[in-house]
Design a protein around this motif. Structure first.
Motif, PDB file in Angstrom:
ATOM      1  N   ASP A 218       0.843  -1.180   0.000  1.00 15.81           N
ATOM      2  CA  ASP A 218       0.000   0.000   0.000  1.00 15.81           C
ATOM      3  C   ASP A 218       0.889   1.244   0.000  1.00 15.81           C
ATOM      4  OD1 ASP A 218      -2.793   1.154   0.440  1.00 15.81           O
ATOM      5  OD2 ASP A 218      -1.632   2.090   2.049  1.00 15.81           O
ATOM      6  N   LEU A 219       0.595   2.202  -0.860  1.00 18.04           N
ATOM      7  CA  LEU A 219       1.433   3.391  -0.995  1.00 18.04           C
ATOM      8  C   LEU A 219       1.565   4.158   0.321  1.00 18.04           C
ATOM      9  CD1 LEU A 219       3.121   5.118  -2.901  1.00 18.04           C
ATOM     10  CD2 LEU A 219       1.042   6.394  -3.465  1.00 18.04           C
ATOM     11  N   ASN A 220       0.472   4.277   1.072  1.00 15.31           N
ATOM     12  CA  ASN A 220       0.539   4.965   2.365  1.00 15.31           C
ATOM     13  C   ASN A 220       1.508   4.259   3.310  1.00 15.31           C
ATOM     14  OD1 ASN A 220      -1.314   7.183   2.094  1.00 15.31           O
ATOM     15  ND2 ASN A 220      -2.929   5.652   1.997  1.00 15.31           N
ATOM     16  N   ASN A 221       1.422   2.929   3.371  1.00 14.25           N
ATOM     17  CA  ASN A 221       2.314   2.166   4.243  1.00 14.25           C
ATOM     18  C   ASN A 221       3.765   2.319   3.815  1.00 14.25           C
ATOM     19  OD1 ASN A 221       0.092   1.319   5.644  1.00 14.25           O
ATOM     20  ND2 ASN A 221      -0.018  -0.675   4.652  1.00 14.25           N
ATOM     21  N   ILE A 222       4.015   2.287   2.520  1.00 16.38           N
ATOM     22  CA  ILE A 222       5.388   2.446   2.015  1.00 16.38           C
ATOM     23  C   ILE A 222       5.938   3.813   2.397  1.00 16.38           C
ATOM     24  CG2 ILE A 222       6.769   2.671  -0.084  1.00 16.38           C
ATOM     25  CD1 ILE A 222       4.896   0.520  -1.337  1.00 16.38           C
TER      26      ILE A 222
ATOM     27  N   ALA B 112       9.387   7.156   5.844  1.00 15.78           N
ATOM     28  CA  ALA B 112       9.549   8.326   6.713  1.00 15.78           C
ATOM     29  C   ALA B 112      10.000   7.924   8.110  1.00 15.78           C
ATOM     30  CB  ALA B 112       8.245   9.100   6.789  1.00 15.78           C
ATOM     31  N   SER B 113       9.640   6.732   8.569  1.00 15.86           N
ATOM     32  CA  SER B 113       9.999   6.316   9.925  1.00 15.86           C
ATOM     33  C   SER B 113      11.435   5.817  10.038  1.00 15.86           C
ATOM     34  CB  SER B 113       9.026   5.253  10.430  1.00 15.86           C
ATOM     35  OG  SER B 113       9.186   4.065   9.701  1.00 15.86           O
TER      36      SER B 113
ATOM     37  N   ASN C 196      16.972   4.124  16.310  1.00 18.63           N
ATOM     38  CA  ASN C 196      17.912   4.499  17.364  1.00 18.63           C
ATOM     39  C   ASN C 196      19.344   4.209  16.914  1.00 18.63           C
ATOM     40  OD1 ASN C 196      19.599   4.185  19.819  1.00 18.63           O
ATOM     41  ND2 ASN C 196      17.668   4.607  20.870  1.00 18.63           N
ATOM     42  N   VAL C 197      20.176   5.248  16.909  1.00 21.01           N
ATOM     43  CA  VAL C 197      21.557   5.135  16.437  1.00 21.01           C
ATOM     44  C   VAL C 197      22.370   4.185  17.311  1.00 21.01           C
ATOM     45  CG1 VAL C 197      23.702   6.426  16.104  1.00 21.01           C
ATOM     46  CG2 VAL C 197      21.533   7.429  15.417  1.00 21.01           C
TER      47      VAL C 197
ATOM     48  N   VAL D 137      17.739  16.903  29.353  1.00 24.12           N
ATOM     49  CA  VAL D 137      18.124  17.832  28.299  1.00 24.12           C
ATOM     50  C   VAL D 137      18.783  17.074  27.149  1.00 24.12           C
ATOM     51  CG1 VAL D 137      19.606  19.797  27.727  1.00 24.12           C
ATOM     52  CG2 VAL D 137      18.397  19.744  29.916  1.00 24.12           C
ATOM     53  N   ALA D 138      19.780  16.258  27.456  1.00 15.92           N
ATOM     54  CA  ALA D 138      20.570  15.588  26.416  1.00 15.92           C
ATOM     55  C   ALA D 138      19.815  14.436  25.753  1.00 15.92           C
ATOM     56  CB  ALA D 138      21.873  15.075  27.004  1.00 15.92           C
ATOM     57  N   LYS D 139      19.154  13.612  26.531  1.00 16.44           N
ATOM     58  CA  LYS D 139      18.409  12.455  26.021  1.00 16.44           C
ATOM     59  C   LYS D 139      19.238  11.621  25.046  1.00 16.44           C
ATOM     60  CE  LYS D 139      14.062  14.690  26.776  1.00 16.44           C
ATOM     61  NZ  LYS D 139      12.789  15.124  26.328  1.00 16.44           N
ATOM     62  N   PHE D 140      20.470  11.300  25.425  1.00 17.86           N
ATOM     63  CA  PHE D 140      21.350  10.518  24.555  1.00 17.86           C
ATOM     64  C   PHE D 140      20.803   9.131  24.229  1.00 17.86           C
ATOM     65  CE2 PHE D 140      24.914  13.385  25.935  1.00 17.86           C
ATOM     66  CZ  PHE D 140      25.071  13.961  24.686  1.00 17.86           C
ATOM     67  N   PRO D 141      20.149   8.415  25.169  1.00 20.47           N
ATOM     68  CA  PRO D 141      19.628   7.095  24.801  1.00 20.47           C
ATOM     69  C   PRO D 141      18.571   7.149  23.695  1.00 20.47           C
ATOM     70  CG  PRO D 141      19.733   7.305  27.179  1.00 20.47           C
ATOM     71  CD  PRO D 141      20.025   8.661  26.614  1.00 20.47           C
ATOM     72  N   LEU D 142      17.992   8.324  23.440  1.00 23.80           N
ATOM     73  CA  LEU D 142      16.944   8.452  22.426  1.00 23.80           C
ATOM     74  C   LEU D 142      17.463   9.016  21.106  1.00 23.80           C
ATOM     75  CD1 LEU D 142      14.097   9.899  24.673  1.00 23.80           C
ATOM     76  CD2 LEU D 142      14.537   7.515  24.069  1.00 23.80           C
ATOM     77  N   LEU D 143      18.769   9.050  20.924  1.00 26.27           N
ATOM     78  CA  LEU D 143      19.368   9.600  19.716  1.00 26.27           C
ATOM     79  C   LEU D 143      18.965   8.760  18.505  1.00 26.27           C
ATOM     80  CD1 LEU D 143      21.338  11.909  19.082  1.00 26.27           C
ATOM     81  CD2 LEU D 143      23.173  10.243  19.181  1.00 26.27           C
ATOM     82  N   THR D 144      18.423   9.417  17.470  1.00 26.57           N
ATOM     83  CA  THR D 144      17.945   8.703  16.292  1.00 26.57           C
ATOM     84  C   THR D 144      18.721   9.111  15.048  1.00 26.57           C
ATOM     85  OG1 THR D 144      16.291  10.371  15.708  1.00 26.57           O
ATOM     86  CG2 THR D 144      15.598   8.623  17.228  1.00 26.57           C
TER      87      THR D 144
END
Length: 180
Positions: free
Chosen positions: A7-11, A16-17, A22-23, A69-76
């Motif tokens: 489905d184009l929407n799913n693709i 986009a996701s 997570n890096v 502030v830093a939120k390093f574990p959430l780095l994407t």
């Protein structure tokens, strides 16, 4: 079709996701074969999470607030850009942290004068908070407009055009729109 990978929407949403990956987790997954296989306690992400927890439990409030502030574990992956949502949230949190620190200094300087704050500083902080709120409202508005344009206009029109081209020989359309 929400269940179809084609489905184009799913693709489009899946593409986009990619920026939300997570890096640190990718780094751990790539290096895990070199470190003897996957082990939850061995990677870089668990070490950063433990350091993050140690900071959060610090006796000094100014230090305990730094992980927020830093939120390093959430780095994407998307955070490579200075204007990514994650980095904008970090900048917003850093500004709040700096304001909290300056309010502490302000109270200490104003206490000998018998005041809660020095003249003008509540006005400055109020202006900064107003600008922050305005920036986030503009950001959310821009996201809504972009989602509307991409989803409702571009993707749906592309799907409709492809659908009509594929289903030309059929008598009944593949999707019947029912209006309430």
């Amino acid at each position: 079709d929400p269940n179809s990978r084609l489905d184009l929407n799913n693709i489009m949403y899946n593409a986009a996701s990619v920026t939300e990956i997570n890096v640190l987790r990718v780094f751990d997954d790539v290096l895990s074969p070199l470190c003897g296989g996957p082990a939850p306690e061995r990677g870089l992400l668990p070490k950063i999470e433990r350091a993050d927890l140690r900071l959060r439990t610090s006796d000094r409030p100014w230090l305990a607030q730094l992980p927020n502030v830093a939120k390093f574990p959430l780095l994407t992956v998307g955070d490579y850009s200075q204007t990514s949502a994650g980095n904008l949230r970090r900048a917003d949190a850093a500004l709040d942290w700096l304001q909290a620190r300056s309010r502490c200094v302000d109270r200490r300087l104003a206490a000998p004068l018998g005041r809660d704050a020095l003249p003008g500083t509540p006005l400055v902080h109020g202006a900064i908070d107003g600008v922050q709120a305005g920036v986030w409202e503009l950001y959310r508005f821009g996201q809504r407009v972009a989602a509307e344009v991409l989803d409702e206009r571009l993707m749906n029109r592309t799907e409709d055009t492809l659908d009509r081209a594929i289903n030309v020989p059929r008598r009944q359309p593949s999707e019947v729109i029912v209006r309430p």
